[in-house]
Design an enzyme around this catalytic site. Structure first.
Site, PDB file in Angstrom:
ATOM      1  N   ASN A 292       8.036  71.158  60.011  1.00  0.00           N
ATOM      2  CA  ASN A 292       9.053  70.163  59.683  1.00  0.00           C
ATOM      3  C   ASN A 292       8.915  69.000  60.654  1.00  0.00           C
ATOM      4  OD1 ASN A 292      11.553  69.266  58.284  1.00  0.00           O
ATOM      5  ND2 ASN A 292      12.400  69.401  60.343  1.00  0.00           N
TER       6      ASN A 292
ATOM      7  N   GLU B   2       6.635  67.011  54.766  1.00  0.00           N
ATOM      8  CA  GLU B   2       6.628  65.717  55.455  1.00  0.00           C
ATOM      9  C   GLU B   2       5.212  65.223  55.747  1.00  0.00           C
ATOM     10  OE1 GLU B   2      10.630  67.519  56.296  1.00  0.00           O
ATOM     11  OE2 GLU B   2       8.564  68.240  56.434  1.00  0.00           O
TER      12      GLU B   2
ATOM     13  N   ASP C  95      26.731  55.311  65.041  1.00  0.00           N
ATOM     14  CA  ASP C  95      25.973  55.784  63.880  1.00  0.00           C
ATOM     15  C   ASP C  95      25.706  54.636  62.920  1.00  0.00           C
ATOM     16  OD1 ASP C  95      24.716  57.630  62.085  1.00  0.00           O
ATOM     17  OD2 ASP C  95      25.994  59.190  62.919  1.00  0.00           O
TER      18      ASP C  95
END
Length: 409
Positions: A131, A194, A238
């Site tokens: 990952n 990925e 964020d």
């Protein structure tokens, strides 16, 4: 391809003036460079920023214009591209003592919990599945960070599985990769895909192997372990430009550190256009494919005013009444974090919000063309949401067969 190839393509603004790590954002704001590609001098080290901060830049890497990104990305996963594996020594990096304070890690805003690594691609392997994903990391000391792992995403599940088995999760962190590898790491693809997705984006990918872990060509590579220990992480800004809460998050301990000569540290400004592009634009091809199942889709764009995350414009070639309503439902299903969709005809420039607003003003009637869904699951990043969220869609398409809607100028 690596970060230096991208640097040559983008030709960023180069700032020679030396900056402290805690004055970078204010400097960029004061010089109107907050979202421009730059190469900075931070405490004597090179820092690159904003290489994926616009559609035009992303299009350059992909070889398409800003209007063709969603369509191009919707076909990427169907392309096969070679992945080559070479020994880590082929990268010609030098091993240095692990000291995170030797990196120009930035404190972005005064109320931040500390200095944050924001563009570190965490590469993990568990049960022979890899990952790669981006996680923010708060510096705790010379060798440790607290990393934000979001449940139930893949890195979190791998870490939890390791900890429940009495183990630690071995990882590598790559900083300063090619922007398309960064983009691939931010894209939610199938489990373990990925690397293949990055290879398809980049027309092939070389990975470098060390002790069972694979990393791309990078400026800095850290090897370490996500432990069972936790530490306070946050506050931190964020995607919406507002502060996220403080949480207990897993601690990563780094054991080895490798750097290129005269390395370039890469940094993503939290809440900036690059952060938003990396989080939102990967949804465009997903929405494109979902909508193509119900009508003739022409284009999809996540809107910058919604942080490239909460709203999108879908352009269709309307063939039947009801196509736009079906497009709304398909788009909202494709991206659970999204809460608003505007559907327009193919005579509307979807990168020009004045044009989109024209369509809403002249083709939309609220009692007839507004779709509202209550009590749906939305994004935890939406400060207006309260557990669940309401979602909406606007059909701003022309009625078929009715005169008075053809644009003359």
């Amino acid at each position: 391809m690596n970060l230096r190839d991208a640097l040559a393509l983008i030709n960023p603004v180069q700032i020679e003036e030396e900056l402290r790590h805690d004055e970078v954002v204010e400097f960029l704001k004061s010089h109107n460079l907050l979202d421009s590609p730059v190469l900075l001098n931070v405490e004597g080290k090179k820092v690159a920023k904003n290489f994926v901060s616009s559609r035009q830049m992303l299009g350059k890497y992909l070889g398409v214009d800003a209007y063709s990104i969603a369509k191009e990305l919707s076909k990427i996963e169907d392309r096969e591209a070679e992945i080559r594996v070479e020994p880590f020594s082929a990268l010609n990096m030098k091993k240095v003592d692990v000291n995170l304070h030797e990196l120009p890690v930035i404190k972005y805003f005064p109320r931040d919990g500390g200095r944050y690594i924001t563009a570190g691609v965490v590469i993990a392997k568990r049960n022979d599945v890899f990952n790669a994903s981006i996680h923010r990391m708060l510096l705790l000391d010379e060798k440790r960070v607290a990393a934000r792992l979001v449940p139930p995403r893949h890195t979190y599940l791998m870490w939890r599985d390791a900890v429940e088995s009495g183990e630690e999760l071995e990882i590598a962190v790559a900083i300063g990769t090619h922007p398309l590898f960064l983009f691939a790491s931010a894209t939610r693809v199938g489990e373990g895909e990925e690397f293949s997705y990055a290879a398809s984006l980049m027309g092939g990918l070389t990975l470098y192997e060390k002790k069972g872990l694979l990393v791309p060509d990078s400026e800095i590579v850290l090897f370490g372990r996500i432990t069972a220990e936790t530490a306070k992480e946050g506050p931190f800004v964020d995607i919406t430009g507002t502060y996220d809460i403080v949480r207990d998050e897993p601690v990563i301990v780094f054991d080895k550190m490798y750097v290129k000569d005269d390395f370039i540290y890469y940094s993503i400004t939290p809440g900036g256009k690059e952060h938003q592009m990396l989080m939102g634009v990967p949804y465009e091809p997903v929405i494109y494919r979902f909508v193509s199942n119900v009508c003739k889709v022409k284009n999809v764009v996540m809107t910058p005013g919604s942080c490239h995350y909460f709203h999108c414009i879908v352009q269709i070639e309307k063939r039947s009444e009801g196509d736009a309503k079906n497009a709304i439902m398909a788009a909202l299903s494709a991206n659970p974090s999204m809460k608003g969709v505007v559907v327009v005809d193919d005579d509307i420039d979807i990168l020009n919000y004045e044009d989109v607003e024209f369509a809403i003003a002249t083709r939309f009637q609220p009692d007839r063309d507004l779709v509202v869904v209550k009590g749906a699951r939305g994004s935890s990043l939406d400060p207006s949401a309260d557990g669940t969220t309401s979602k909406w869609g606007i059909d701003a398409t022309r009625p078929l067969g009715k005169e008075g809607f053809e644009r003359v100028i």
